[in-house]
Design a protein around this motif. Structure first.
Motif, short mmCIF file in Angstrom:
data_model
loop_
_atom_site.label_atom_id
_atom_site.label_comp_id
_atom_site.label_asym_id
_atom_site.label_seq_id
_atom_site.Cartn_x
_atom_site.Cartn_y
_atom_site.Cartn_z
N GLN A 11 0.83 -1.20 0.00
CA GLN A 11 0.00 0.00 0.00
C GLN A 11 0.87 1.26 0.00
O GLN A 11 0.54 2.26 -0.66
CB GLN A 11 -0.95 0.00 1.20
CG GLN A 11 -2.04 -1.05 1.11
CD GLN A 11 -2.86 -0.94 -0.15
OE1 GLN A 11 -3.36 0.14 -0.50
NE2 GLN A 11 -3.01 -2.04 -0.87
N ARG A 12 1.99 1.21 0.73
CA ARG A 12 2.90 2.36 0.72
C ARG A 12 3.51 2.56 -0.67
O ARG A 12 3.61 3.69 -1.15
CB ARG A 12 4.02 2.17 1.74
CG ARG A 12 4.81 3.47 1.94
CD ARG A 12 6.05 3.30 2.76
NE ARG A 12 7.08 2.77 1.87
CZ ARG A 12 8.01 1.91 2.22
NH1 ARG A 12 8.04 1.43 3.44
NH2 ARG A 12 8.91 1.51 1.37
N HIS A 13 3.85 1.46 -1.34
CA HIS A 13 4.39 1.57 -2.70
C HIS A 13 3.34 2.17 -3.65
O HIS A 13 3.69 3.01 -4.49
CB HIS A 13 4.85 0.20 -3.23
CG HIS A 13 6.20 -0.18 -2.77
ND1 HIS A 13 7.35 0.31 -3.33
CD2 HIS A 13 6.61 -1.01 -1.79
CE1 HIS A 13 8.40 -0.20 -2.73
NE2 HIS A 13 7.98 -1.00 -1.78
N LEU A 14 2.10 1.75 -3.52
CA LEU A 14 1.04 2.31 -4.36
C LEU A 14 0.85 3.79 -4.10
O LEU A 14 0.70 4.59 -5.03
CB LEU A 14 -0.27 1.55 -4.14
CG LEU A 14 -0.31 0.10 -4.61
CD1 LEU A 14 -1.66 -0.52 -4.24
CD2 LEU A 14 -0.05 0.00 -6.10
N SER A 15 0.86 4.16 -2.83
CA SER A 15 0.70 5.57 -2.46
C SER A 15 1.87 6.40 -2.99
O SER A 15 1.68 7.49 -3.54
CB SER A 15 0.60 5.69 -0.95
OG SER A 15 0.54 7.03 -0.55
N ASP A 16 3.08 5.88 -2.84
CA ASP A 16 4.27 6.58 -3.35
C ASP A 16 4.22 6.71 -4.87
O ASP A 16 4.59 7.75 -5.42
CB ASP A 16 5.55 5.86 -2.94
CG ASP A 16 5.85 5.96 -1.45
OD1 ASP A 16 5.20 6.77 -0.76
OD2 ASP A 16 6.75 5.22 -0.99
N ALA A 17 3.77 5.67 -5.55
CA ALA A 17 3.69 5.71 -7.01
C ALA A 17 2.71 6.78 -7.45
O ALA A 17 2.99 7.55 -8.38
CB ALA A 17 3.27 4.34 -7.56
N ARG A 18 1.58 6.86 -6.78
CA ARG A 18 0.60 7.89 -7.14
C ARG A 18 1.14 9.29 -6.87
O ARG A 18 0.99 10.20 -7.70
CB ARG A 18 -0.70 7.68 -6.38
CG ARG A 18 -1.73 8.74 -6.72
CD ARG A 18 -3.14 8.29 -6.49
NE ARG A 18 -4.06 9.33 -6.87
CZ ARG A 18 -4.65 9.43 -8.06
NH1 ARG A 18 -4.41 8.53 -8.98
NH2 ARG A 18 -5.48 10.41 -8.33
N ALA A 19 1.81 9.47 -5.74
CA ALA A 19 2.38 10.79 -5.42
C ALA A 19 3.45 11.18 -6.44
O ALA A 19 3.50 12.34 -6.88
CB ALA A 19 2.97 10.78 -4.01
N ARG A 20 4.29 10.22 -6.84
CA ARG A 20 5.32 10.52 -7.84
C ARG A 20 4.68 10.85 -9.19
O ARG A 20 5.15 11.75 -9.91
CB ARG A 20 6.29 9.35 -7.96
CG ARG A 20 7.20 9.22 -6.76
CD ARG A 20 8.38 8.30 -6.99
NE ARG A 20 8.10 7.10 -7.75
CZ ARG A 20 8.04 5.88 -7.24
NH1 ARG A 20 8.26 5.68 -5.95
NH2 ARG A 20 7.79 4.85 -8.01
N ALA A 21 3.63 10.13 -9.54
CA ALA A 21 2.94 10.40 -10.81
C ALA A 21 2.31 11.79 -10.79
O ALA A 21 2.43 12.55 -11.76
CB ALA A 21 1.87 9.34 -11.06
N GLU A 22 1.66 12.14 -9.69
CA GLU A 22 1.06 13.47 -9.58
C GLU A 22 2.12 14.56 -9.66
O GLU A 22 1.93 15.58 -10.33
CB GLU A 22 0.25 13.59 -8.29
CG GLU A 22 -1.04 12.79 -8.32
CD GLU A 22 -1.76 12.75 -6.98
OE1 GLU A 22 -1.18 13.20 -5.96
OE2 GLU A 22 -2.90 12.28 -6.96
N HIS A 23 3.25 14.34 -9.01
CA HIS A 23 4.34 15.32 -9.04
C HIS A 23 4.91 15.46 -10.46
O HIS A 23 5.18 16.58 -10.92
CB HIS A 23 5.45 14.90 -8.07
CG HIS A 23 6.61 15.81 -8.06
ND1 HIS A 23 6.57 17.06 -7.48
CD2 HIS A 23 7.86 15.67 -8.59
CE1 HIS A 23 7.73 17.65 -7.64
NE2 HIS A 23 8.54 16.83 -8.32
N ALA A 24 5.09 14.34 -11.15
CA ALA A 24 5.65 14.37 -12.50
C ALA A 24 4.71 15.08 -13.48
O ALA A 24 5.16 15.75 -14.41
CB ALA A 24 5.94 12.96 -12.98
N LEU A 25 3.42 14.96 -13.26
CA LEU A 25 2.45 15.54 -14.18
C LEU A 25 1.99 16.94 -13.78
O LEU A 25 1.25 17.59 -14.53
CB LEU A 25 1.24 14.61 -14.32
CG LEU A 25 1.54 13.25 -14.95
CD1 LEU A 25 0.34 12.33 -14.84
CD2 LEU A 25 1.97 13.41 -16.39
N ALA A 26 2.44 17.41 -12.65
CA ALA A 26 2.02 18.73 -12.18
C ALA A 26 2.30 19.85 -13.19
O ALA A 26 1.46 20.75 -13.37
CB ALA A 26 2.67 19.04 -10.83
#
Length: 116
Positions: A25-40
């Protein structure tokens, strides 16, 4: 139906499953946060497009994490076997030398008793 495991073993298995779930779950959360940051910086995306892109990038990152975790787990199993094998060889050597030492001491003791 019993599994043949002690209650402590079953509890340990349950704890490991929970730890694995929380780690994932932490990996999924981190992946989403990184994706949001990359697409900001892509402020021209609509809300639906942004959400779709975040989901796709997060899924790709999660797939990479899953592959890395599997590889790490396989390596851990391999290392465990390797170290168990090395330990067994070392244990046999130590026991062999201990028995040889005991035989030498017994032999010398026997010689000394015969000389008296």
């Amino acid at each position: 139906m019993g599994t043949g495991k002690s209650p402590e073993g079953e509890v340990g298995d349950g704890v490991r499953r929970i730890e694995g779930y929380l780690l994932w779950q932490r990996h999924l959360s981190d992946a989403r946060a990184r994706a949001e940051h990359a697409l900001a910086p892509l402020d021209w995306l609509t809300g639906a497009e942004r959400e779709d892109m975040v989901r796709r990038v997060a899924d790709a990152l999660a797939d990479s994490s899953r592959a890395a975790l599997r590889e790490t787990a396989q390596r851990a199993v391999s290392l465990r076997r390797e170290y168990e094998d090395r330990y067994a060889v070392l244990r046999r050597r130590v026991m062999g030398w201990a028995f040889c030492g005991l035989a030498v001491v017994s032999f010398v003791d026997g010689l000394l008793l015969m000389m008296r």
